[in-house]
Motif scaffolding. Structure first.
Motif, mmCIF file in Angstrom:
data_model
loop_
_atom_site.group_PDB
_atom_site.id
_atom_site.type_symbol
_atom_site.label_atom_id
_atom_site.label_comp_id
_atom_site.label_asym_id
_atom_site.label_seq_id
_atom_site.Cartn_x
_atom_site.Cartn_y
_atom_site.Cartn_z
ATOM 1 N N UNK A 52 0.807 4.060 -2.860
ATOM 2 C CA UNK A 52 0.486 5.472 -2.587
ATOM 3 C C UNK A 52 1.626 6.371 -3.080
ATOM 4 N N UNK A 65 4.463 18.412 -15.646
ATOM 5 C CA UNK A 65 4.299 18.401 -17.107
ATOM 6 C C UNK A 65 3.254 19.425 -17.535
ATOM 7 N N UNK A 98 0.849 -1.206 0.000
ATOM 8 C CA UNK A 98 0.000 0.000 0.000
ATOM 9 C C UNK A 98 0.883 1.254 0.000
ATOM 10 N N UNK A 99 1.923 1.244 0.849
ATOM 11 C CA UNK A 99 2.809 2.414 0.930
ATOM 12 C C UNK A 99 3.460 2.668 -0.431
ATOM 13 N N UNK A 117 3.339 10.006 -9.582
ATOM 14 C CA UNK A 117 2.672 10.144 -10.869
ATOM 15 C C UNK A 117 1.958 11.498 -10.952
ATOM 16 N N UNK A 118 1.249 11.843 -9.868
ATOM 17 C CA UNK A 118 0.508 13.111 -9.833
ATOM 18 C C UNK A 118 1.493 14.296 -9.884
ATOM 19 N N UNK A 162 2.725 14.638 -13.331
ATOM 20 C CA UNK A 162 1.669 15.208 -14.176
ATOM 21 C C UNK A 162 1.575 16.715 -13.939
ATOM 22 N N UNK A 163 1.664 17.110 -12.683
ATOM 23 C CA UNK A 163 1.583 18.528 -12.298
ATOM 24 C C UNK A 163 2.698 19.334 -12.981
ATOM 25 N N UNK A 218 1.589 6.629 -6.831
ATOM 26 C CA UNK A 218 0.533 7.541 -7.324
ATOM 27 C C UNK A 218 0.935 8.996 -7.063
ATOM 28 N N UNK A 219 1.513 9.213 -5.895
ATOM 29 C CA UNK A 219 1.958 10.576 -5.538
ATOM 30 C C UNK A 219 2.944 11.101 -6.583
#
Lengths: 69, 373
Positions: free
Chosen positions: B306, B319, B302-303, B312-313, B316-317, B309-310
């Motif tokens: 998470x 880019x 899970x860690x 990845x976001x 994305x931010x 995903x962090x």
């Protein structure tokens, strides 16, 4: 995390992914479209960050509960 | 002393003195029955004579003793009497008073054994369905045997250390005289709080074991309130007491094995249970360790997820920020719109058109003066 929320979150991440792919695919940027995509992406990133924070907090609570037993 | 020499006795006094002397010692007398008279009272008057001479002894056996001996006296029987002589005062007759009588000669003993066995069999005394099971985890044991000799030592040495409470009653175990002693011992133990009665003696011939072929004793064993184990050694003919007992074994040691059995079994079961519990505890420990491992693996997953995903976001931010056209405005570029649409070239722009020019910190509304290409 409820099933519906989980699906929404996944969809948001996929949408972000798509927008990134779109940007990568543009040789010449269409300013108008780019602006639209930036708007969409910003909104999705904001939602995803909020949801991820909630998930992280929920997970921390569960972990603490289990470890205290 | 002078006075005693001169004393004059009455007849009854003299007979009493004589009887006292005659009673002093127990006598064994052997001979053949030449005459028998069974009185209505149950007492038996008989004559015993030598086989090779004319010597005859008038004898009597009282009802109680006669019944206990289990012999049906007949003319011609060879008997061994135990008792003492006496003078019967009312008639001045001399006779031998027998306390016990026992048959002599293997043939006679075997015949009596067979007859009694047949009779008792007919009554169902030896029937398996009459036998009572031994209680489990026996604690209080009544034992009848001779205190002398190896038998009791074998018994005690082989009896396991399971906290037994043993009530031993000493008894004669040899010959016909033992019957009375054995019956008394049974009566004594009848009053005691015991769970099983054990009658034991070492091996012997039909003659030496004849007390254990006694009808009265057999009936005492059958009617005993708790199960009876008989451990009586024998040659060929199984003693009738052993046949009548609830459980028959051939040695005192075998009797102890019977008594120890349920305890040993219980201890074995406890041992097995203890092994099972140990295994269950080990299994619980193993499962618990597995759960801990799984939990820790879930946490790691899970860690990791998470974190991924962090990232990845964040990526994305970055880019999006990089590709945001408004970012260029800070460098002096501007976005020109006509009627809300971005103007990318001069085609479609005419003098007098109203244009909106977006800059980094705001926008400017302007009118076209001239168009040049």
């Amino acid at each position: 995390m409820a099933k519906k929320e989980s699906k929404q979150f996944k969809d948001q991440l996929k949408e972000i992914e798509k927008i990134l792919e779109w940007f990568n695919a543009q040789e010449e940027l269409d300013v108008e479209e780019a602006l639209e995509k930036v708007k969409q992406a910003s909104a999705l990133i904001k939602l995803s960050k909020t949801r991820l924070k909630e998930v992280e907090n929920e997970f921390k609570d569960i972990k603490r509960e289990i470890e205290e037993e | 002393m002078e006075d005693e020499k001169e004393k004059i006795f009455t007849v009854s006094e003299y007979i009493e003195i004589l009887n006292t002397f005659l009673k002093c010692e127990e006598i064994k007398l052997i001979g053949e029955v030449s005459q028998v008279q069974k009185a209505v009272s149950g007492h038996v008057y008989f004559s015993l004579k030598d086989q090779n001479s004319d010597a005859v002894m008038s004898s009597v056996i009282w009802k109680g003793n006669y019944m206990r001996c289990g012999i049906h006296m007949e003319v011609g029987m060879e008997l061994l009497l135990t008792g003492h002589p006496q003078i019967y005062a009312p008639r001045g007759t001399f006779s031998f008073q027998a306390d016990t009588i026992e048959l002599r000669g293997e043939g006679a003993l075997k015949k009596a054994y067979d007859e009694l066995k047949k009779k008792l069999e007919g009554e169902g005394i030896f029937a398996p369905e009459r036998k009572r099971p031994l209680p489990e985890l026996i604690h209080k044991i009544g034992v009848i045997t001779s205190r002398e000799g190896a038998v009791i030592h074998d018994f005690v040495n082989n009896l396991g250390k399971f906290g037994y409470q043993v009530s031993l009653v000493d008894s004669r175990v040899e010959g016909q005289q033992a019957v009375k002693s054995l019956i008394e011992a049974i009566h004594t133990l009848k009053k005691k709080d015991i769970e099983v009665l054990v009658i034991i003696r070492g091996g012997g011939s039909l003659e030496s074991l004849q007390a254990f072929n006694n009808e009265a004793l057999v009936r005492e064993v059958v009617n005993f309130p708790v199960p009876v184990i008989a451990g009586i050694g024998h040659d060929k003919d199984v003693p009738l007491v052993a046949l009548a007992a609830d459980v028959m074994v051939s040695t005192p040691t075998a009797a102890t094995h019977l008594i120890n059995y349920s305890w040993q079994e219980a201890y074995a079961k406890i041992g097995q249970m203890s092994q099972i519990l140990t295994r269950v505890a080990q299994e619980i420990k193993r499962i618990s360790a597995d759960i801990d491992l799984s939990w820790s693996s879930i946490i790691d997953h899970v860690v990791e997820r998470i974190e991924a995903i962090k990232q990845k976001i964040a990526f994305a931010e970055q880019t999006i920020k990089f590709n945001d056209p408004t970012r260029q405005l800070k460098f002096g570029y501007s976005i020109v719109r006509k009627g809300g649409k971005v103007v990318k070239n001069v085609r479609g722009v005419e003098k007098g058109d109203l244009l909106n020019v977006q800059l980094s910190d705001g926008s400017v509304e302007s009118t076209v003066d001239r168009v040049t290409i």
